[in-house]
Design a protein around this motif. Structure first.
Motif, PDB file in Angstrom:
ATOM      1  N   CYS A 174     -35.052 -64.609   2.249  1.00 29.29           N
ATOM      2  CA  CYS A 174     -35.087 -65.190   3.599  1.00 29.29           C
ATOM      3  C   CYS A 174     -36.530 -65.485   3.999  1.00 29.29           C
ATOM      4  O   CYS A 174     -37.417 -64.653   3.828  1.00 29.29           O
ATOM      5  CB  CYS A 174     -34.464 -64.209   4.598  1.00 29.29           C
ATOM      6  N   GLN A 175     -36.748 -66.685   4.514  1.00 31.97           N
ATOM      7  CA  GLN A 175     -38.112 -67.086   4.877  1.00 31.97           C
ATOM      8  C   GLN A 175     -38.704 -66.225   5.988  1.00 31.97           C
ATOM      9  O   GLN A 175     -39.909 -66.107   6.108  1.00 31.97           O
ATOM     10  CB  GLN A 175     -38.140 -68.564   5.275  1.00 31.97           C
TER      11      GLN A 175
ATOM     12  N   CYS B   3     -32.202 -70.130   7.372  1.00 35.51           N
ATOM     13  CA  CYS B   3     -33.211 -70.796   6.531  1.00 35.51           C
ATOM     14  C   CYS B   3     -32.559 -71.279   5.231  1.00 35.51           C
ATOM     15  O   CYS B   3     -31.393 -70.983   4.962  1.00 35.51           O
ATOM     16  CB  CYS B   3     -34.381 -69.850   6.243  1.00 35.51           C
TER      17      CYS B   3
ATOM     18  N   CYS C 170     -32.322 -63.997   8.679  1.00 34.23           N
ATOM     19  CA  CYS C 170     -32.300 -64.997   9.765  1.00 34.23           C
ATOM     20  C   CYS C 170     -30.999 -65.785   9.780  1.00 34.23           C
ATOM     21  O   CYS C 170     -30.588 -66.296  10.802  1.00 34.23           O
ATOM     22  CB  CYS C 170     -33.508 -65.926   9.655  1.00 34.23           C
ATOM     23  N   ARG C 171     -30.355 -65.899   8.635  1.00 26.72           N
ATOM     24  CA  ARG C 171     -29.041 -66.542   8.471  1.00 26.72           C
ATOM     25  C   ARG C 171     -29.066 -68.068   8.578  1.00 26.72           C
ATOM     26  O   ARG C 171     -28.019 -68.699   8.559  1.00 26.72           O
ATOM     27  CB  ARG C 171     -27.999 -65.978   9.451  1.00 26.72           C
TER      28      ARG C 171
ATOM     29  N   CYS D 178     -31.266 -68.341   3.043  1.00 28.98           N
ATOM     30  CA  CYS D 178     -30.030 -67.744   3.574  1.00 28.98           C
ATOM     31  C   CYS D 178     -28.863 -68.699   3.376  1.00 28.98           C
ATOM     32  O   CYS D 178     -27.753 -68.289   3.021  1.00 28.98           O
ATOM     33  CB  CYS D 178     -30.193 -67.421   5.059  1.00 28.98           C
TER      34      CYS D 178
HETATM   35 ZN   LIG Z   1     -33.284 -66.667   6.265  1.00 25.31          ZN
END
Ligand SMILES: [Zn+2]
Ligand SMILES: [Zn+2]
Length: 352
Positions: free
Chosen positions: A109-110, A98, A95-96, A101
């Motif tokens: 990553c969540q 959270c 997701c870049r 990340c």
């Molecule tokens: Zn993430």
């Protein structure tokens, strides 16, 4: 423009892999396009091709230990140029934003990271496809640089087996003065021995078979314990600071917990199933021991392990194959008949 690429794919759980030509998605502004040189063959590839975990989608091109050369870069790419030799491991996106990340822990990553193969792409929902192929297109954020002078064939498995063992050793601060037990002598285990040793720890390999003693010592283990020998296990009770447990199938943790001293940590990196037989909690409470898990490593740490291996001259022991030998390689892997990783030479292969 989408790139037509030749590959080997699984089309169903019970069929051998066979050649397949498909189109890679058109590169985006932050993408690098890569001509694949080498791709390691990980146990996960076999499990995924055969739907052992129940979430495979077909056709699937396995392979997440990819080394290749950059052939083009998108307009927003700033870290790589045409001609660079790069690696792609188990992740191609996340997701870049959270907290994981943000902390460089994209593997946690969540929203779940995008796997190199068998995951829906976050932009167009197309299925990602892995490295048993000629080309791959990946965002530069999920590409690493192969250090100058590193043995590229032996380095390919560092992108999964290497980072999987390095990350927990680093996270738990393993170094000089520590006694580390490495359980299992497969692709993960032999890298664990080399890395723990290079980090300065005293390393003991635990294996079921006496036959692995010599090779474990040759790989850099200081000691070997035959785990099926109760007397040997009892002789090391309370000795260790860490256990790096690479066994991918259910097994009894209790004898290994007994080998940890107070505040010792047992780190699982191979098991993705319930622990069975159960852990006797007394084995934890009586010495404040910890059971921990760890999954691959983030992108920054993957770059770090490559630099570490280059500096310490560490490579995975590999047996090179061509892509049309992949089904035979899978069969041999199932029997444990590989020292310690197959790597496909994609340039020497003619997939179609
Ligand atoms: Zn993430
Ligand atoms: Zn893997």
């Amino acid at each position: 423009m989408p790139v037509t690429t030749q590959a080997y794919a699984a089309f169903s759980p019970d069929q051998p892999l066979s050649s397949w030509t498909f189109e890679r998605r058109a590169p985006r502004a932050d993408d690098v396009s890569i001509d694949i040189l080498y791709c390691g063959v990980c146990h996960s590839d076999l499990h995924f091709a055969r739907d052992d975990w129940g979430f495979s989608s077909y056709p699937v091109v396995p392979g997440h230990e990819i080394v290749g050369r950059v052939t083009s870069v998108g307009s927003d790419v700033s870290h790589y140029q045409v001609g660079d030799v790069v690696g792609v491991g188990c992740m191609v996106d996340s997701c870049r934003h959270c907290s994981a990340c943000h902390d460089g822990l994209e593997q946690y990553c969540q929203e779940g990271f995008t796997m190199t193969y068998g995951s829906p792409d976050r932009h167009d929902q197309s299925l990602t496809q892995g490295g048993y192929s000629r080309h791959v297109v990946v965002s530069e954020r999920f590409v690493v640089r192969m250090p100058e002078g590193i043995d590229l064939q032996g380095a390919a498995p560092i992108l999964c087996a290497g980072i999987t063992t390095y990350s927990p050793l680093r996270h738990h601060g393993v170094g000089p003065g520590h006694k580390v037990g490495v359980i299992g002598m497969g692709g993960l285990g032999h890298m664990g021995v080399k890395l723990a040793r290079a980090l300065g720890a005293e390393v003991t390999l635990f294996t079921r078979s006496e036959g692995k003693r010599e090779e474990a010592l040759a790989q850099g283990a200081d000691h070997v314990v035959i785990s099926t020998d109760e007397a040997q296990m009892e002789a090391v009770a309370g000795r260790f600071d860490f256990m790096l447990d690479t066994i991918p199938v259910q097994h009894d943790l209790n004898p290994y917990l007994n080998a940890l001293g107070h505040d010792g940590t047992h780190i699982l990196v191979g098991l993705l199933e319930p622990i069975d037989p159960p852990i006797n909690a007394a084995n934890l409470l009586m010495k404040r021991r910890v059971v921990a898990g760890s999954l691959i490593g983030g992108m920054a740490e993957t770059q770090e392990v490559l630099e570490f291996c280059a500096k310490h001259d560490i490579a995975c022991d590999v047996e090179m194959i061509k892509i049309d030998q992949i089904n035979e390689a899978f069969e041999r892997m199932e029997k444990g008949d590989v020292k310690y990783r197959f790597v496909i030479d994609m340039q020497a292969s003619s997939p179609a």
